[in-house]
Scaffold this active site. Structure first.
Site, mmCIF file in Angstrom:
data_model
loop_
_atom_site.group_PDB
_atom_site.id
_atom_site.type_symbol
_atom_site.label_atom_id
_atom_site.label_comp_id
_atom_site.label_asym_id
_atom_site.label_seq_id
_atom_site.Cartn_x
_atom_site.Cartn_y
_atom_site.Cartn_z
ATOM 1 N N PHE A 1 0.859 -1.183 0.000
ATOM 2 C CA PHE A 1 0.000 0.000 0.000
ATOM 3 C C PHE A 1 0.892 1.229 0.000
ATOM 4 C CE2 PHE A 1 -2.370 3.483 1.899
ATOM 5 C CZ PHE A 1 -3.512 3.461 1.125
ATOM 6 N N ASP B 1 9.139 2.464 1.665
ATOM 7 C CA ASP B 1 7.955 3.157 2.142
ATOM 8 C C ASP B 1 7.854 2.917 3.639
ATOM 9 O OD1 ASP B 1 5.499 4.057 2.897
ATOM 10 O OD2 ASP B 1 4.413 3.234 1.173
ATOM 11 N N LYS C 1 2.630 9.714 8.268
ATOM 12 C CA LYS C 1 1.928 9.269 9.480
ATOM 13 C C LYS C 1 2.554 9.783 10.796
ATOM 14 C CE LYS C 1 -1.017 5.763 7.634
ATOM 15 N NZ LYS C 1 -0.703 5.143 6.344
#
Ligand SMILES: *Cc1c(COP(=O)(O)O)cnc(C)c1O
Length: 394
Positions: free
Chosen positions: A129, A214, A243
Site C-alpha cells: 500500500f 515506504d 503518518k
C-alpha cells in the site's frame, strides 16, 4: 441520497471529541483505549504537551509561507532528518501519498538525468500500500483500489512479497527502482525479514536500481528503531515518511541520497503547503522526542511486554486468535473469527483496533502508552474475544 461526506469510508458509529494520551473520548465522556492511533499517526498520543506547544507557538508567529522563501522551521526539520538518517536531502509533502508520488518521479528522473530516460520500470510487491493517487494505486495494484480508475500509470511490475528468486529474475537494467514497505501495514502487518531487505539491497546494488522504502507506517520509531530498515543494517536510496512524523498534524517527507536526488533541480517539483511552518514545527518536536535512543529502547521494551501478554491472549482464545506478528509497537493479531467482528467487539469493550488484510487486526498504540495501559488493552481485548465466543455459542 448521498451523504454530505463522500461515502468512501464505512465509518464505525463512534464519534470522538477529545484525545488524551492513549485515550479517545466521546462527547458523553466515554473513554476508549486507542490501539489504532489514527493508523500509526498519533505516535506520541493525543494532545502531547510538547506538540501542542510547538503548534500553538508557531500558530502565533507564522502559519504559512511559500516555498519561494526560506522557511526556518522547515530548514530545522530537514536538518534533523538528515542528521538522523541515511538521507542527504528532504522534500516535505502533506501526506504519504504525495511522498510516494515524488519517490516514483524522482526514480524516473534519476535515470533521465543519467542519460537513460527509458529506464522507467518500477518493481512493487503484492499486498503493498503506497497511497491512493493514480501513481500510488498503480504501484499497489489491488482490484479494490484500482478497479474503474484505469488506464493505470504504466511501468509497474508486481512480485510476491519477500520472494527473492522472483526479484532476482525480474530485476534488470530496465528497472528504475524497487519500492517496498519494510513492514506492510494495510497488507496485514507483514515484516520483511532482515535477510530479504539485505538481499534486495544487494540486487539493487548489482543492477543500479534505486531502493525506495515506504516507511510511512512503519517509520518514526514504530518498530523500536527510528526507521524499520535500521534493523536490517541497510539503507535505502529514497524513503517515504508521513503518518507518525507529524504526530497528527498532516505532514509527509521524501528523504533521499544526493545521488538519487540528482535529477530534481529547481522547477522539477513543488508543493504549496509542503513544508508548511505549522507542520514542520510540530514534526521537529516529534523528532526531538522519537529520535532519542532512550525513547526507542522504551518502545522495544514495551513491545516485548505487550507481545508476551498478547501471546497469552492468543493461547486463551484459540477460537478467536491464532498468532501474534509484527515488530515493535506495530503488531498484528492473526484472527480465526472475522477480523471486522473482533474490531466491532473491541468497540463494545472500549478498545480501538484497526483491521488489515489477511484477517489481521492491527495494534498500533501511541509509542508513549504506559505498561498499565498495555495491560488494560489486553484485558479489553480478552473481553472482546470472550464476547465473540459467547455470541457464536448463542
Ligand atoms: C498510509 C500509507 C500511505 C499513504 O499515506 P497518506 O498519508 O494516507 O497519503 C502510504 N504508504 C503506506 C505504507 C501507508 O501506510
Amino acid at each position: 441520497m448521498i451523504s454530505s461526506i463522500l461515502p468512501t469510508y464505512n465509518r464505525a458509529p463512534l464519534s470522538f471529541e477529545k484525545g488524551d494520551g492513549a485515550w479517545l473520548i466521546e462527547a458523553d465522556g466515554t473513554r476508549y483505549l486507542d490501539l489504532g492511533a489514527g493508523i500509526a499517526v498519533t505516535a506520541l498520543g493525543h494532545a502531547h504537551p510538547a506538540l501542542v506547544k510547538a503548534l500553538t507557538d508557531q500558530a502565533g508567529a507564522l502559519w504559512h509561507c511559500s516555498n519561494l522563501y526560506q522557511i526556518p522551521a522547515q530548514q530545522k526539520l530537514a536538518d534533523q532528518l538528515v542528521e538522523a538518517t541515511f538521507a542527504d536531502t528532504v522534500f516535505f509533502t502533506n501526506s504519504g501519498t504525495e511522498a510516494a508520488e515524488l519517490a516514483i518521479k524522482m526514480a524516473r528522473k534519476y535515470w533521465a538525468a543519467k542519460g537513460d530516460p527509458d529506464r522507467v520500470e518500477i518493481i512493487a510487491f503484492d499486498g503493498a500500500f503506497h497511497g491512493r493517487s493514480t501513481a500510488a494505486i498503480a504501484a499497489t495494484r489491488s482490484e479494490k483500489m484500482t478497479g474503474g480508475f484505469g488506464p493505470l500509470l504504466p511501468g509497474f511490475t508486481h512480485l510476491p512479497f519477500g520472494d527473492h528468486d522472483a526479484l532476482r529474475a525480474a530485476i534488470s537494467d530496465r528497472t528504475a527502482a524497487v519500492i517496498v514497505e519494510p513492514v506492510q501495514g494495510e497488507g496485514g502487518i507483514k515484516v520483511l525479514p532482515d535477510a530479504c531487505l539485505k538481499g534486495l539491497r544487494d540486487l539493487c546494488d548489482e543492477t543500479g536500481a534505486l531502493m525506495i522504502l515506504d516507511e510511512v507506517q512503519c517509520g518514526m520509531g514504530r518498530t523500536g528503531r527510528l526507521f524499520a530498515h535500521e534493523w536490517a543494517g541497510v539503507t535505502p536510496d529514497i524513503m517515504m515518511v508521513a503518518k507518525g512524523l507529524g504526530g497528527g498534524f498532516p505532514i509527509g517527507a521524501l528523504l533521499a541520497t544526493e545521488d538519487a536526488a540528482q535529477g530534481m533541480v529547481a522547477g522539477t517539483h513543488g508543493s504549496t503547503y509542503g513544508g508548511n511552518p505549522l507542520g514542520c514545527a510540530v514534526a521537529s518536536a516529534v523528532m526531538d522526542i522519537v529520535a532519542d535512543e532512550e525513547f526507542l529502547a522504551e518502545v522495544r521494551r514495551k513491545s516485548g511486554l505487550f507481545r508476551q501478554k498478547l501471546e497469552g491472549l492468543v493461547a486463551a482464545h484459540p477460537d478467536v486468535f491464532s498468532a501474534v506478528r509484527g515488530s515493535g509497537l506495530m503488531l498484528g493479531l492473526e484472527c480465526v473469527a472475522p477480523n471486522t467482528d473482533i474490531v466491532a467487539a473491541g468497540y463494545a469493550a472500549h478498545v480501538i483496533t484497526v483491521p488489515a488484510a489477511e484477517n489481521v487486526i492491527r495494534l498500533l498504540p501511541a509509542l508513549t502508552i504506559t505498561d498499565a495501559e498495555l495491560a488494560e488493552a489486553v484485558d479489553r481485548l480478552d473481553a472482546a474475544a470472550t464476547a465473540i465466543v459467547s455470541a457464536d455459542a448463542a
